[in-house]
Design a protein around this motif. Structure first.
Motif: not given
Length: 576
Positions: A389, A392-393, A395-398, A555-556, A559-560, A563
């Protein structure tokens, strides 16, 4: 070709990936080995019915599968060597197999008679030595009767076989001890106590119709079987009376005779349960009740008098499958900087997405996982998932400053802990400056030296540590200063009372001051109202997590929030 053994060693070939294992069967048959084949799900049943000496396992080599399957087999069948096999095993796979506690490995594509002969001879010797050590370890050194571990094993086998329709049998588990034995030891010394225990064991052995063991000190357990509930009650009642009569006869040791009363508790199977620990606990509770009732008495366990929920027992057989089927999820509860209201991190909290029972919370399965040792592979899964995770965070630019997961005391008992975590860090490129392990005070101080060494070794990898439930245990301030603990978490039980309870309010203020003096971050758990938050802010608490901000979320959803730059708004707390 030299024969490996004259008695055709029994081998079990287990495959968890659905490959063709005929090549392995042919290799073993050429060396006069008797072999059986099965899937991983069928292994327990076959191992219970056969006198297996070697296990040949083919696993799919994912982190969770390899660990959970080997850990499961190792725990239930510690005497039997486990040899991993595949068509081709490279150096990396060999290192992995050894890390996951395999005894040996075979590449079936490159296996010669000489290689297989070596593997068989070596591992059969290992089995022989382990079996002999196990036999010596089955006896209680003082009384010479079966010890507790062996009793549990044989009792489990009898209970399992009694469930079969053709052999339904009823059992009484009888727990016996002497009243006032500790006082007798204190007055007369442990040598006198040992003489009494040995005499007690001899008397019980003469009376016992079934298994008997010394549970510890002056406590013994007997098993009695019968073909019906009525016969069982009658026979166990008669046996209890005989035990009381026998044990209340005088005990003689040099120049002294003493009479010690006894108490007896009885639990019935299958009427009250089939699970070993539950039956022993029921018999113990009944014995305690007999002791309260009067000396020299017995009590049969009554579920209505002890209505404690035991539903957790039903999930034990499913935990291993939950790991293999990837039924766990990590939820995240945001960690908030109180001054800015920004999310700076999160705590990862495990959930079990059961295919039939739905979402199961950790309180319902973690105690069972701790007791069975399955907390070790579950803990590794949590670290692995947190690492994925974090990838993934990023990779999302966060970004986040901290991602914390819980580390159990039982995990520190695994000698492979640091090596396994190092491997997971490398595999998932985990930023160890972000990863944080949460420890409870009870874990930290339960086995100080052992846990300290593990913490210090993990800290060399760059991992941070926080102390969870701070204030509920007995922290050593010297250890807090010496160990690499970067943050302290105030237990929610104190936070919930800061607006209504003077003691809680003063404890929280003292904990915040202590954290400041030790130069540690201080985090409040269970923040639910704006009033609690204002209090914490006023006295200098750095961070908070709780339902005022967010419950643990998938997780989703987490991440929201990241963001959208989530901050606590006044209106979100207006109704708190």
């Amino acid at each position: 070709m030299l024969s490996v053994a004259s008695n055709n060693p029994e081998c079990l070939i287990i495959d968890s990936c659905g490959i063709d294992t005929s090549k392995m069967v042919d290799l073993l048959q050429r060396h006069q080995c008797t072999s059986r084949q099965c899937s991983f799900d069928q292994a327990s049943e076959l191992l219970a019915r056969t006198d297996c000496q070697l296990i040949f396992l083919h696993t799919c080599y994912t982190d969770t599968n390899a660990l959970s399957e080997l850990h499961y087999l190792r725990q239930l069948y510690p005497m039997i060597p486990i040899i991993l096999f595949d068509d081709k095993i490279d150096t990396t796979r060999i290192d992995e197999s050894m890390l996951w506690r395999a005894n040996d490995f075979i590449s079936t594509a490159e296996c010669t008679d000489e290689i297989l002969q070596r593997v068989l001879r070596y591992n059969l010797k290992v089995y022989q030595y382990r079996t002999e050590i196990e036999r010596l370890n089955q006896l209680d050194p003082l009384t010479g009767m079966m010890n507790r571990q062996q009793f549990y094993k044989e009792l489990g086998e009898q209970l399992k076989s009694s469930k079969k329709p053709a052999t339904v049998q009823h059992f009484a588990l009888i727990s016996v001890d002497l009243d006032g034995f500790r006082r007798f030891n204190n007055l007369n010394g442990y040598t006198a106590g040992d003489l009494v225990v040995k005499e007690m064991s001899q008397r019980l052995t003469k009376l016992s119709p079934g298994l008997t063991c010394r549970q510890g000190n002056d406590e013994f357990i007997l098993l009695q079987g019968a073909d019906s509930r009525e016969h069982l009650t009658q026979q166990s009642t008669q046996l209890c009376k005989q035990i009381i009569h026998s044990l209340t006869q005088p005990y003689t040791y040099p120049d002294v005779e003493v009479i010690l009363p006894c108490s007896i508790g009885v639990a019935l199977a299958p009427e009250q349960h089939y699970e070993i620990d539950t039956l022993i606990n029921q018999a113990t509770l009944a014995r305690i009740k007999a002791k309260e009732k009067s000396c020299c008495s017995y009590v049969i366990f009554d579920r209505q008098e002890h209505p404690k929920d035991q539903s957790h027992i039903a999930i034990e057989p499913e935990l291993i499958n939950a790991i293999r089927r990837n039924e766990f999820e990590l939820f995240y509860q945001p960690r908030i900087d109180i001054a800015s209201g920004n999310i700076i991190g999160a705590e990862g909290l495990i959930r079990w997405r059961h295919p039939e029972k739905g979402l199961i919370y950790p309180d319902a399965f973690i105690p069972t996982a701790e007791r069975t040792g399955l907390i070790v592979p579950i803990g590794y899964w949590v670290i692995q998932q947190a690492g994925q995770d974090l990838q993934r965070i990023a990779a999302s630019g966060l970004s986040i400053e901290r991602l914390s997961v819980n580390l159990s005391f039982r995990q520190f008992q695994d000698s492979y802990l640091c090596r396994t975590i190092q491997r997971l860090i490398n595999k998932y490129t985990i930023d160890t400056s972000i990863l944080e392990f949460e420890l409870t005070e009870s874990a930290l101080f339960n086995n100080e030296v052992h846990v300290q060494e593990g913490i210090e070794e993990l800290h060399t990898l760059g991992i941070n540590f926080s102390l969870d439930d701070f204030g509920t245990g007995y922290s050593s301030f010297s250890l807090l200063q010496k160990l690499p603990i970067s943050s302290l978490k105030i237990d929610r039980s104190f936070v919930s009372g800061v607006m209504t309870n003077t003691d809680d309010r003063e404890i929280v203020k003292a904990l915040i001051r202590l954290a400041h003096s030790l130069n540690k971050e201080i985090i409040a758990e269970g923040v639910e109202t704006k009033q609690q938050l204002n209090f914490l802010s006023r006295y200098g608490c750095h961070q908070a997590q709780g339902y005022l901000y967010s419950k643990p979320i998938p997780y989703e959803e987490f991440v929201y929030l990241l963001e959208h730059g989530y901050q606590l708004k006044e209106e979100s707390a207006a109704t708190q």
